[in-house]
Design an enzyme around this catalytic site. Structure first.
Site, PDB file in Angstrom:
ATOM      1  N   HIS A 128     -14.272  -5.084  13.852  1.00 13.12           N
ATOM      2  CA  HIS A 128     -13.551  -6.271  13.405  1.00 13.12           C
ATOM      3  C   HIS A 128     -14.513  -7.423  13.148  1.00 13.12           C
ATOM      4  CE1 HIS A 128      -9.333  -5.070  13.436  1.00 13.12           C
ATOM      5  NE2 HIS A 128      -9.645  -4.281  14.439  1.00 13.12           N
ATOM      6  N   ASP A 146     -16.560  -6.961  10.029  1.00 20.20           N
ATOM      7  CA  ASP A 146     -16.991  -6.822   8.622  1.00 20.20           C
ATOM      8  C   ASP A 146     -16.392  -7.925   7.750  1.00 20.20           C
ATOM      9  OD1 ASP A 146     -14.428  -5.610   8.698  1.00 20.20           O
ATOM     10  OD2 ASP A 146     -15.016  -3.884   7.457  1.00 20.20           O
ATOM     11  N   SER A 152      -9.771   8.152   6.381  1.00 24.67           N
ATOM     12  CA  SER A 152      -9.370   9.141   5.383  1.00 24.67           C
ATOM     13  C   SER A 152      -9.077   8.466   4.046  1.00 24.67           C
ATOM     14  CB  SER A 152      -8.159   9.929   5.864  1.00 24.67           C
ATOM     15  OG  SER A 152      -7.109   9.055   6.220  1.00 24.67           O
ATOM     16  N   ASP A 190     -15.698   0.705   5.801  1.00 20.27           N
ATOM     17  CA  ASP A 190     -15.335   2.118   5.684  1.00 20.27           C
ATOM     18  C   ASP A 190     -15.831   2.706   4.367  1.00 20.27           C
ATOM     19  OD1 ASP A 190     -14.016   1.341   7.945  1.00 20.27           O
ATOM     20  OD2 ASP A 190     -12.014   1.434   7.068  1.00 20.27           O
TER      21      ASP A 190
HETATM   22  C1  GLA Z   1     -10.514  -0.894   9.521  1.00 19.40           C
HETATM   23  C2  GLA Z   1     -10.936  -1.611   8.238  1.00 19.40           C
HETATM   24  C3  GLA Z   1     -12.424  -1.990   8.290  1.00 19.40           C
HETATM   25  C4  GLA Z   1     -12.756  -2.737   9.573  1.00 19.40           C
HETATM   26  C5  GLA Z   1     -12.198  -2.006  10.785  1.00 19.40           C
HETATM   27  C6  GLA Z   1     -12.393  -2.785  12.057  1.00 19.40           C
HETATM   28  O1  GLA Z   1     -11.173   0.331   9.619  1.00 19.40           O
HETATM   29  O2  GLA Z   1     -10.696  -0.793   7.120  1.00 19.40           O
HETATM   30  O3  GLA Z   1     -12.769  -2.743   7.148  1.00 19.40           O
HETATM   31  O4  GLA Z   1     -12.311  -4.051   9.510  1.00 19.40           O
HETATM   32  O5  GLA Z   1     -10.829  -1.709  10.643  1.00 19.40           O
HETATM   33  O6  GLA Z   1     -13.735  -2.909  12.361  1.00 19.40           O
END
Ligand code: GLA
Length: 398
Positions: free
Chosen positions: A44, A46, A139, A184
């Site tokens: 949390h 990014d 995914s 991600d």
């Molecule tokens: C999800 C979001 C990411 C990131 C995480 C928490 O995976 O897609 O962008 O914010 O939560 O780190």
């Protein structure tokens, strides 16, 4: 001598190529592969411009593709959904928004390419995947990145991994309604085998930090409780961070430090203070953890993971009973039992934990986690050892 037999059933690439031929009556031209990811640390942060340290896992989404006879038509099939969706490339966003969720990820990426003026001609595609769905292992990012990779391959285009990630992130915002950060998609697009990715989410710079998997293993435990990122909690956390940054007088929480948060505590309400405390501490922890990883200092890395979990649970409030239970069990096994550290991973509210373990103890740890979690929650978990895998790539079949 040990031999590894690759089961065709276990390979999404082979499955996708076979299913493509069965369904569309001709051979695919290429298969694009994109992995799921697990985040080792940097949670949390990014969307606050911070540092994250994910790695690709050896679970892939594969898309077999070939041009279609009709240059304006797209057909996309999925082995998981057991369905095919047909679209016209000039149809705009409307029909895509009405499509099933899995197809929206694919067509959303294609639509954004079209809107950016990139020529896209008709194609058929078939999707197979062994990335666990809805488990917080990205995914959806794997599907988006596999799509971008497949469509680029069909058109003979190359795209930098971070550009592919940005395109796919925009598609997730616009077509899935999830205001995710870049982590991600960046991990799926850019990861290298045997490395974690230290990503500066503000500049987009990446450093591939070796993690050979021989001395320390990455154990993923799926609590099998489903999180719903789009249910508003995720967007609420983003908004909390924005509000905290404004109150602190910085553009992004990346620009603050734990010391600044303490200094200006009076400017923050209790909730904004706790959110800011998590983000600023987590960014510092991630940079430190990357240093421990470079030196192979697993004990210190593990301690950072434990602290990350406590902060996510208490200050950021994105954990849940099942995640806490799984993490507690792993942390109680501790370094003497081969667990260096453990934490929730991904968006939270269910999904998976990630633990750094001694490889030779991984089987015993898996058994202990399985038994204790099942007896404490009544839920059967899925636990597997993974290794840092290769990011998106193409297998050319012709
Ligand atoms: C999800 C979001 C990411 C990131 C995480 C928490 O995976 O897609 O962008 O914010 O939560 O780190």
């Amino acid at each position: 001598m040990a031999t590894t037999v690759l089961s065709p059933i276990s390979s999404p690439a082979i499955k996708a190529a076979h299913a493509f031929r069965d369904r569309f009556g001709r051979a695919a031209q290429a298969v694009a592969l994109a992995p799921g990811r697990v985040n080792l640390i940097g949670e949390h942060v990014d969307y606050c411009g911070g540092f994250v340290l994910p790695m690709a896992i050896d679970r892939y989404t594969a898309i077999a593709v070939a041009p279609s006879a009709d240059p304006t038509a797209v057909r996309v099939g999925s082995g998981m959904a057991e369905a095919v969706c047909s679209f016209t490339l000039s149809g705009g966003r409307g029909p895509i928004m009405a499509a099933p969720a899995w197809a929206r990820y694919v067509l959303g990426v294609v639509q954004l390419m079209i809107e950016a003026g990139e020529g896209v001609t008709g194609f058929d595609a078939w999707i197979e995947s062994n990335v666990p769905l809805g488990a917080g292992l990205s995914s959806s990012a794997a599907l988006e990145v596999a799509t971008a990779t497949a469509v680029d391959a069909l058109h003979g285009r190359a795209r930098e991994p971070m550009q592919a990630a940005a395109l796919c992130q925009r598609a997730e915002h616009a077509f899935a309604g999830v205001p995710c950060g870049i982590m991600d998609q960046a991990a799926s697009a850019s990861a290298r085998a045997g490395h974690a990715v230290l990503l500066d989410c503000r500049s987009g710079d990446t450093e591939h930090v070796p993690l050979d998997g021989a001395s320390a293993g990455v154990l993923i435990a799926n609590t099998n409780v489903k999180h719903a990122l789009s249910d508003g909690a995720y967007a609420k956390r983003r908004a909390d961070c924005k509000r905290a940054a404004e109150a602190l007088g910085v553009e992004l929480l990346r620009d603050a430090t734990p010391a600044l948060v303490e200094d200006r505590r009076a400017a923050l309400d209790g909730l904004a203070y706790r959110r800011a405390r998590h983000v600023t501490a987590e960014i510092e922890r991630t940079v430190r953890a990357a240093g421990h990883l470079r030196r192979g200092d697993w004990t210190s890395f593990g301690r950072c993971m434990d602290n990350s979990h406590a902060s996510l649970r208490d200050d950021f409030e994105v954990s849940c009973t099942e995640l806490d239970t799984m993490v507690d069990i792993a942390q109680q096994i501790g370094t003497t039992g081969g667990v260096y550290g453990s934490r929730m991973t991904g968006g939270g509210f269910g999904g998976c934990t990630v633990s750094l373990v001694q490889v030779e103890q991984a089987d015993a740890i898996t058994q202990q986690l399985h038994q204790a979690y099942e007896s404490q929650t009544g839920i059967t978990p899925d636990i597997f050892l993974t290794r840092p895998a290769r990011g998106a790539h193409v297998l050319n079949l012709k």
